[in-house]
Design a protein around this motif. Structure first.
Motif, short mmCIF file in Angstrom:
data_model
loop_
_atom_site.label_atom_id
_atom_site.label_comp_id
_atom_site.label_asym_id
_atom_site.label_seq_id
_atom_site.Cartn_x
_atom_site.Cartn_y
_atom_site.Cartn_z
N ASP A 172 0.82 -1.12 0.01
CA ASP A 172 -0.09 -0.04 0.16
C ASP A 172 0.97 1.17 -0.06
N LEU A 173 0.58 2.20 -0.93
CA LEU A 173 1.51 3.45 -1.01
C LEU A 173 1.16 4.19 0.12
N LEU A 174 0.21 3.89 0.84
CA LEU A 174 -0.35 5.10 2.02
C LEU A 174 0.04 4.32 3.27
N SER A 175 0.85 3.08 3.23
CA SER A 175 1.15 2.41 4.54
C SER A 175 2.25 3.16 5.09
N HIS A 176 2.27 2.81 6.54
CA HIS A 176 3.25 3.42 7.57
C HIS A 176 4.63 3.15 6.92
N ASN A 177 5.34 2.14 6.58
CA ASN A 177 6.51 1.91 5.78
C ASN A 177 6.75 2.85 4.73
N SER A 178 5.83 2.79 3.73
CA SER A 178 5.89 3.52 2.50
C SER A 178 6.02 4.96 2.87
N LYS A 179 5.32 5.49 3.72
CA LYS A 179 5.72 6.94 4.34
C LYS A 179 6.79 7.08 4.86
N ARG A 180 7.50 6.12 5.30
CA ARG A 180 8.55 6.36 5.81
C ARG A 180 9.70 6.60 4.81
N ILE A 181 9.61 5.69 3.68
CA ILE A 181 10.45 5.95 2.65
C ILE A 181 10.36 7.12 2.11
N PHE A 182 9.27 7.64 1.75
CA PHE A 182 8.75 9.15 1.12
C PHE A 182 9.64 10.25 1.90
N ALA A 183 9.41 9.89 3.07
CA ALA A 183 9.91 11.01 4.24
C ALA A 183 11.34 10.93 4.21
N LEU A 184 11.94 9.57 4.14
CA LEU A 184 13.34 9.57 4.25
C LEU A 184 13.99 10.36 2.84
N SER A 185 13.33 10.41 1.72
CA SER A 185 13.73 10.75 0.44
C SER A 185 13.68 12.54 0.78
N GLU A 186 12.67 12.83 1.52
CA GLU A 186 12.25 14.26 1.57
C GLU A 186 13.40 14.88 2.44
N LYS A 187 13.60 14.14 3.51
CA LYS A 187 14.58 14.62 4.42
C LYS A 187 15.95 14.60 3.78
N SER A 188 16.36 13.79 3.34
CA SER A 188 17.93 13.23 2.89
C SER A 188 18.23 13.87 1.23
N GLY A 189 17.11 14.09 0.75
CA GLY A 189 17.27 14.47 -0.75
C GLY A 189 17.76 13.42 -1.79
N VAL A 190 17.75 12.20 -1.06
CA VAL A 190 18.16 10.94 -1.78
C VAL A 190 16.94 10.49 -2.60
N PRO A 191 17.06 10.34 -4.08
CA PRO A 191 15.80 9.77 -4.78
C PRO A 191 15.74 8.34 -4.50
N PHE A 192 14.31 7.91 -5.16
CA PHE A 192 14.24 6.52 -5.28
C PHE A 192 13.34 5.95 -6.20
N VAL A 193 13.24 4.93 -6.64
CA VAL A 193 12.41 4.42 -7.81
C VAL A 193 11.46 3.58 -7.18
N ILE A 194 10.15 3.65 -7.81
CA ILE A 194 9.13 3.11 -7.34
C ILE A 194 8.59 2.32 -8.68
N HIS A 195 8.32 0.76 -8.33
CA HIS A 195 7.73 -0.16 -9.38
C HIS A 195 6.30 -0.03 -8.79
N LEU A 196 5.40 0.47 -9.63
CA LEU A 196 3.89 0.51 -9.53
C LEU A 196 3.23 0.31 -10.81
N GLU A 197 2.69 -0.66 -10.87
CA GLU A 197 1.84 -0.86 -12.11
C GLU A 197 0.75 0.07 -11.85
N ALA A 198 0.38 0.83 -12.97
CA ALA A 198 -0.40 1.65 -13.21
C ALA A 198 -1.80 1.49 -12.93
N GLU A 199 -2.19 0.82 -11.86
CA GLU A 199 -3.77 0.89 -11.82
C GLU A 199 -4.39 1.86 -11.22
#
Length: 362
Positions: A172-199
């Motif tokens: 789930d994109l809105l799960s607790h751990n998902s938000k931790r990844i987005f927050a980590l990128s926002e805080k650190s400035g480090v990018p990440f790639v998401i594999h998300l089938e476009a449903e």
């Protein structure tokens, strides 16, 4: 000389404990990468920064250093390979690997230090170990990319053919751990790639989480790949234009499928073959040409600062040389009708910004 260096690297890597330190600062790496890009420009090659790929230790041993000649031939400047989990060693939880740091230390002008990818069960079942280690490792500032994390992933054609369902994943994109990844990128400035089938349901969730974390650097893989059309009706030029206009932190990688690529797992019963699973090529299914449709080309031009090159290499793929050659050829077909400025933006300038945090300056 490169063969000698790699021999030393191989002896160390496969017979010793993994190195845990990066021997170069970010500024030192930027200097080496810039020299590499300028070298290719001087050779009249379009430099490309591969923002999304994975590689195993055995693939490294098989491919390096001879693959570097292919890099020059294809115009690949630098690669961001994320690493896989270490072999079982009796420890509990996720087993973080450092071999990509070793690879960067050996070939600093070619390799971006990239964290372990989120393709493991620890991440996909949303346990604590992997995400906690990711947070800890990114905070060391050794890594300039987190790699690819799976949120919604379909089986490959080969997996479907052999009835292997291990990669049929939904986080789930809105799960607790998902938000931790987005927050980590926002805080650190480090990018990440998401594999998300476009449903369709995921488009709405992506809009929500990008709104919540507007400074996270997010690359969505792999643009235009629709493998379950009945679930992916809203991925169209209008929707993508709205997303890109609203969220300046959203990027797409162009590790696209070639015209008329077959996907053997399409349909609810998993017994159909979808021919042409990449939707932006001119022509109907089964008769696609290696030319981008006008409505999609317009988006590539208008948002040329939001697309990046990628090869999507990984474990179980064909030999690296063959894979890179095919992906670069497809990429050239995607961008061939774009203005030169757009081609350079997509090939390396946008990825340069994501990785270094600065705009490319020659």
């Amino acid at each position: 000389m490169k063969n000698i260096i790699f021999l030393i690297f191989t002896i160390f890597f496969f017979n010793s404990s993994f190195a845990t330190e990066l021997n170069f600062t970010k500024e030192q790496l930027k200097i080496k990468w810039k020299e590499r890009i300028l070298f290719l420009l001087d050779k009249k090659k379009l430099p490309k920064i591969d923002i999304q790929a994975s590689i195993t230790t055995s693939q490294i041993k098989q491919s390096f250093p001879k693959i570097l000649k292919t890099y020059d031939k294809l115009g690949i400047a630098i690669s961001s390979y994320d690493g896989y989990q270490k072999e079982k060693d009796g420890s509990k939880g996720y087993r973080w690997s450092n071999y990509i740091l070793d690879l960067t230390n050996t070939y600093p002008e070619y390799i971006i230090p990239t964290a372990n990818g989120g393709t493991n069960k620890n991440w996909t079942t949303q346990k604590e170990s992997f995400i906690s280690q990711m947070e800890k490792e990114i905070q060391t500032e050794k890594y300039l990319n987190m790699g690819e994390l799976e949120f919604r992933h379909y089986m490959s054609s080969k997996q479907c053919e052999h009835k292997k369902h291990g990669r049929d994943i939904e986080v789930d994109l809105l799960s607790h751990n998902s938000k931790r990844i987005f927050a980590l990128s926002e805080k650190s400035g480090v990018p990440f790639v998401i594999h998300l089938e476009a449903e369709d349901e995921h488009l709405n969730k992506l809009d929500k989480i990008l709104t919540e974390f507007p400074k996270a650097k997010v690359v969505w893989a792999h643009f235009g790949q629709l493998r379950q059309p009945e679930l992916q009706k809203n991925f169209n030029p209008e929707t993508i234009t709205k997303l890109l206009s609203k969220h300046s932190n959203l990027y797409f990688d162009l590790a696209a499928g070639e015209p008329n690529r077959k996907y053997k797992c399409s349909g609810k019963n998993n017994n159909k073959i979808l021919i042409g699973d990449t939707i932006f090529w001119v022509g109907k299914a089964g008769n696609q040409k290696n030319k981008v449709k006008e409505e999609w080309k317009k988006i590539l031009i208008e948002f040329s600062d939001r697309f990046v090159f990628a090869t999507d290499y990984g474990g179980g793929r064909k030999p690296l040389k063959d894979h890179l050659t095919k992906k670069v050829n497809v990429f050239h077909d995607v961008i061939k009708d774009l203005p030169k400025e757009a081609q350079h933006n997509i090939a390396y300038k946008n990825a340069w910004y994501l990785i270094t945090g600065t705009k490319w300056q020659q």
